[in-house]
Design a protein around this motif. Sequence first.
Motif, short mmCIF file in Angstrom:
data_model
loop_
_atom_site.label_atom_id
_atom_site.label_comp_id
_atom_site.label_asym_id
_atom_site.label_seq_id
_atom_site.Cartn_x
_atom_site.Cartn_y
_atom_site.Cartn_z
N GLU A 1 -19.77 -137.53 -29.78
CA GLU A 1 -19.99 -138.53 -28.74
C GLU A 1 -19.15 -139.77 -29.04
O GLU A 1 -19.19 -140.29 -30.15
CB GLU A 1 -21.47 -138.91 -28.66
CG GLU A 1 -21.78 -139.91 -27.55
CD GLU A 1 -23.27 -140.16 -27.37
OE1 GLU A 1 -23.64 -141.32 -27.15
OE2 GLU A 1 -24.05 -139.18 -27.47
N GLY B 1 -18.54 -143.56 -27.58
CA GLY B 1 -18.93 -144.64 -26.69
C GLY B 1 -17.95 -145.79 -26.84
O GLY B 1 -17.75 -146.28 -27.95
N LYS C 1 -18.85 -135.69 -25.64
CA LYS C 1 -19.34 -136.57 -24.59
C LYS C 1 -18.61 -137.90 -24.70
O LYS C 1 -18.70 -138.59 -25.71
CB LYS C 1 -20.85 -136.79 -24.72
CG LYS C 1 -21.44 -137.71 -23.64
CD LYS C 1 -22.93 -137.90 -23.84
CE LYS C 1 -23.51 -138.83 -22.79
NZ LYS C 1 -24.97 -139.05 -23.00
N TRP C 2 -17.87 -138.25 -23.64
CA TRP C 2 -17.17 -139.54 -23.58
C TRP C 2 -17.97 -140.48 -22.71
O TRP C 2 -18.43 -140.11 -21.62
CB TRP C 2 -15.78 -139.33 -23.00
CG TRP C 2 -14.94 -140.57 -22.93
CD1 TRP C 2 -14.03 -141.00 -23.84
CD2 TRP C 2 -14.91 -141.54 -21.87
NE1 TRP C 2 -13.45 -142.17 -23.43
CE2 TRP C 2 -13.97 -142.54 -22.23
CE3 TRP C 2 -15.62 -141.67 -20.67
CZ2 TRP C 2 -13.70 -143.63 -21.41
CZ3 TRP C 2 -15.36 -142.76 -19.86
CH2 TRP C 2 -14.41 -143.73 -20.24
N LYS C 3 -18.18 -141.70 -23.18
CA LYS C 3 -19.05 -142.64 -22.47
C LYS C 3 -18.39 -144.01 -22.36
O LYS C 3 -17.94 -144.58 -23.36
CB LYS C 3 -20.39 -142.77 -23.21
CG LYS C 3 -21.40 -143.69 -22.52
CD LYS C 3 -22.71 -143.71 -23.27
CE LYS C 3 -23.74 -144.61 -22.58
NZ LYS C 3 -25.02 -144.64 -23.31
N THR D 1 -19.92 -141.35 -17.76
CA THR D 1 -19.92 -140.39 -18.86
C THR D 1 -19.18 -139.14 -18.42
O THR D 1 -19.10 -138.83 -17.23
CB THR D 1 -21.35 -140.01 -19.29
OG1 THR D 1 -22.02 -139.37 -18.19
CG2 THR D 1 -22.13 -141.23 -19.73
N LYS E 1 -18.61 -135.01 -19.83
CA LYS E 1 -18.83 -133.94 -20.79
C LYS E 1 -17.59 -133.07 -20.86
O LYS E 1 -17.07 -132.63 -19.84
CB LYS E 1 -20.04 -133.10 -20.41
CG LYS E 1 -20.36 -131.98 -21.38
CD LYS E 1 -21.56 -131.16 -20.93
CE LYS E 1 -21.85 -130.01 -21.88
NZ LYS E 1 -22.99 -129.18 -21.42
#
Length: 296
Positions: A6, A8, A150-152, A159, A161
């Motif tokens: 992930e 963020g 997961k890019w946020k 977001t 996926k």
Amino acid sequence: LKIYIEIGLSDENPTQSYFIIQDNASGIPFADLSEAISPAGSTSSSDHPLNEHGLGMKQAVSAAGKLEYLKTKPVDEDSATVINQFTYGSIDYETENVDWKHGTEIKIIELTEILRDTAQVYDHRIKSYIGARYRRLLGNPENNLDITIKWKDIDGGETRKITPDDIRPVYFHPNTRVNKPVVHKRKFSGSEGDGWKAELTFGYAPNGKSEYDSLGSSQPKKYEPYSRALSNQGLDLMQNDRVIRFAQLEEIGLVNSTHPQYNKIRGEIDLVKGFSTAITKNRIVGGVEFEAMQKE
């Protein structure tokens, strides 16, 4: 094996940006933890293929930013052990109850520029790179490997996926005109004293969209590893079912310089035995074995 990543990112407040990587592997037993987090320390036997130097995890974290925490839990321990730095000797740690049975989670903050990229870059270039580099593991049902990213966008709430799939080189055999290399896993080895073994797979890339269409395959995008270009001509160096390096022919000493006439050449050199990687795991350390292989 599941690997969850992930990212963020915040432009408004970069200190909020973070990178988390988590797996559901066996975890690090508390008795082995001090050795595992010591630079150049390793909990594996000396001939373990994936812990050649004892620097991979520590170097990767250092290149990405600052370690906020490492949590790890083997299945036979009641809680996770949490540490906040990689160090020698005695370690300061805490314990924490987690909702997973076993595995390891690492969180990195103060991210360097190599991780601060757009969703499109992750969804295209990085996704295809991971898919090609780990194609044998992703494409083999027996391995049961699942990688999810997961890019946020912390500021805007977007977001995305991203799930890498295995990406394999497509060949166009000049005689049979099917997706098949000209040479498949031809074995090479040194003398008994040298102790090295390698396998060569060699073929040619399709020449344009029509040949890809005839094979029922889509033409690679320019950002993917197997598009035809001066930067992508060569042979993948593989070890332990991973691409160590997408190597151009001149980079491994097989030709003197890049040239358009080599753009169709593609394949693999599977380094079966007797070769060592550099500490970054993205190149092979040269030596008598590699020089002997080049001559063969």
